[in-house]
Design an enzyme around this catalytic site. Structure first.
Site: not given
Ligand code: ARG
Length: 401
Positions: A127, A18, A98, A178
């Site tokens: 995110d 991405d 984050r 991912s």
């Molecule tokens: N769903 C999780 C969160 O919102 C993890 C997202 C992680 N992203 C990834 N590309 N694996 O915290």
């Protein structure tokens, strides 16, 4: 604003698919002539960090790697420990990283005099909220681009685009995972894992052995806590990031920390998520056991609610919200007594607390034992007699009416 800063964009860069496709897009579609990439090291693999730098070089960006591991462990993971942070069975590993990543990107932007940012988050996930809240909280004048969201892109399209632009990527249409990784855990998404009924294949796990291949002998581990945070493993005093890394190893080798959940994202989407968070699950489990020894019944009951609120806020990425400070005022007050040692047995995917001790233990063997008379049993008679008073009155009334 200088001429350079007008044409410079700071891309929050992981080196993954991405964020990599954002590099040519920033130039070709968004009209920037200078892309600055920032990779924040929060404990993803050294290989990932290095690959991100190499790719950035190939694609001609000005690249920064910021080592934030110790800050992440001490200021983010350990706050999560004090709050027993958990959202729907997930210890918030991605979530809590984050805001720190956003803060480091803002620091670089300030250093080079830029106010434009880009990130690779999709419009479906959490995110985008966390990164953008973070950037805007620290730099209200920021302009933020989110190409994947703004162009409504799919991963299949992205892979094709990357090939066309000669961007080196690991993903293929079959292995489309991912992955997001930091000290507090790994998240694995995408491909067939999106199907709630598809069993996670062994290949997605890197930090945890399967229970079948985990050692046939029990591992006993002692964790020392001071003021609510872990400070030593098996008597060895360790700094925050090293302690978390070692905890990951102890628990992961014993098959602990695999998590497979249906998760309710902020936008209301239910998504199937896989995580491996060995160290986090181990430390949280031990921390709760110590709280159970030292906090009062009412403190524990009330703290569960505070912890759940803290976890929601952390899930949403509202790291600098005053409500979080308010909650932490209570949490930190309770943690003044969360000092002591917890002993656990780890074995083939299971862990069990087998011992706990603390100078603040609200436990007295002399009072609780079957074999002592310090606690005069006869004094309980009156309390026992009156304890169920309202139930007793109700029952007699109900019989009469
Ligand atoms: N769903 C999780 C969160 O919102 C993890 C997202 C992680 N992203 C990834 N590309 N694996 O915290």
């Amino acid at each position: 604003m200088t001429e350079k800063s007008k044409k410079t964009v700071v891309l929050v860069y992981s080196g993954g698919l991405d964020t990599s496709i954002c590099i040519p897009m920033m130039k070709e579609d968004y009209g920037y002539d200078h892309v600055v990439t920032v990779t924040v090291d929060v404990g993803q693999s050294a290989e990932d960090i290095q690959q991100a730098a190499e790719k950035a070089k190939i694609m001609g960006t000005e690249h920064y790697t910021v080592d934030a591991k110790e800050e992440f462990a001490a200021e983010y993971c350990f706050r999560a420990v004090k709050a027993n942070a958990m959202y729907e069975g997930y210890p918030l590993s991605t979530s809590i990283a984050r805001p720190l990543i956003a803060a480091k990107a803002v620091e670089i932007a300030q250093k080079i005099g830029a106010t434009a940012f880009a990130h690779g988050c999709t419009g479906k996930g959490n995110d985008q909220f966390r990164i953008e809240y973070g950037i805007r909280a620290l730099m209200p004048e920021a302009v933020i681009h989110a190409p994947i969201r703004e162009k409504n892109l799919t991963r299949t399209w992205e892979i094709e685009y990357a090939k066309k632009k000669n961007i080196p990527i690991q993903q293929s249409l079959e292995k489309i995972w991912s992955i997001d990784e930091n000290l507090w855990g790994r998240s694995i998404e995408g491909g067939r894992l999106e199907e709630p009924n598809f069993a996670p294949p062994e290949e997605i796990f890197q930090w945890t052995s399967s229970p079948e291949t985990a050692p046939d002998v029990v591992t006993t581990l002692k964790i020392d806590f001071k003021l609510g945070v872990p400070v030593a493993l098996n008597g060895e005093a360790l700094g925050a990031s090293l302690l978390v890394m070692k905890a990951n190893r102890f628990a992961g080798d014993n098959g602990i920390g695999r998590i497979d959940v249906m998760e309710d994202r902020m936008l209301g989407l239910k998504v199937r998520e896989n995580y491996e968070c060995p160290g986090a699950m181990l430390i949280l489990n031990a921390h709760k056991a110590l709280e159970a020894l030292v906090l009062t019944r009412e403190e524990i009951k009330f703290k569960e609610k505070v912890d759940a609120q803290w976890s929601d806020i952390a899930y949403q990425g509202l790291w600098w919200d005053p409500f979080k400070d308010d909650l932490e005022a209570f949490i930190n007050q309770t943690q003044k007594r969360v000092t002591g040692t917890v002993t656990l047995r780890l074995y083939k995917g299971g862990m069990q607390v087998i011992g706990r001790e603390s100078p603040w233990a609200l436990y007295s063997e002399d009072l609780a034992s079957f074999d002592t008379t310090t606690f005069d049993q006869r004094e309980s008679t009156g309390m026992v007699k009156n304890f169920g008073l309202q139930q007793r009155m109700f029952f007699h009334l109900a019989k009469k009416l």
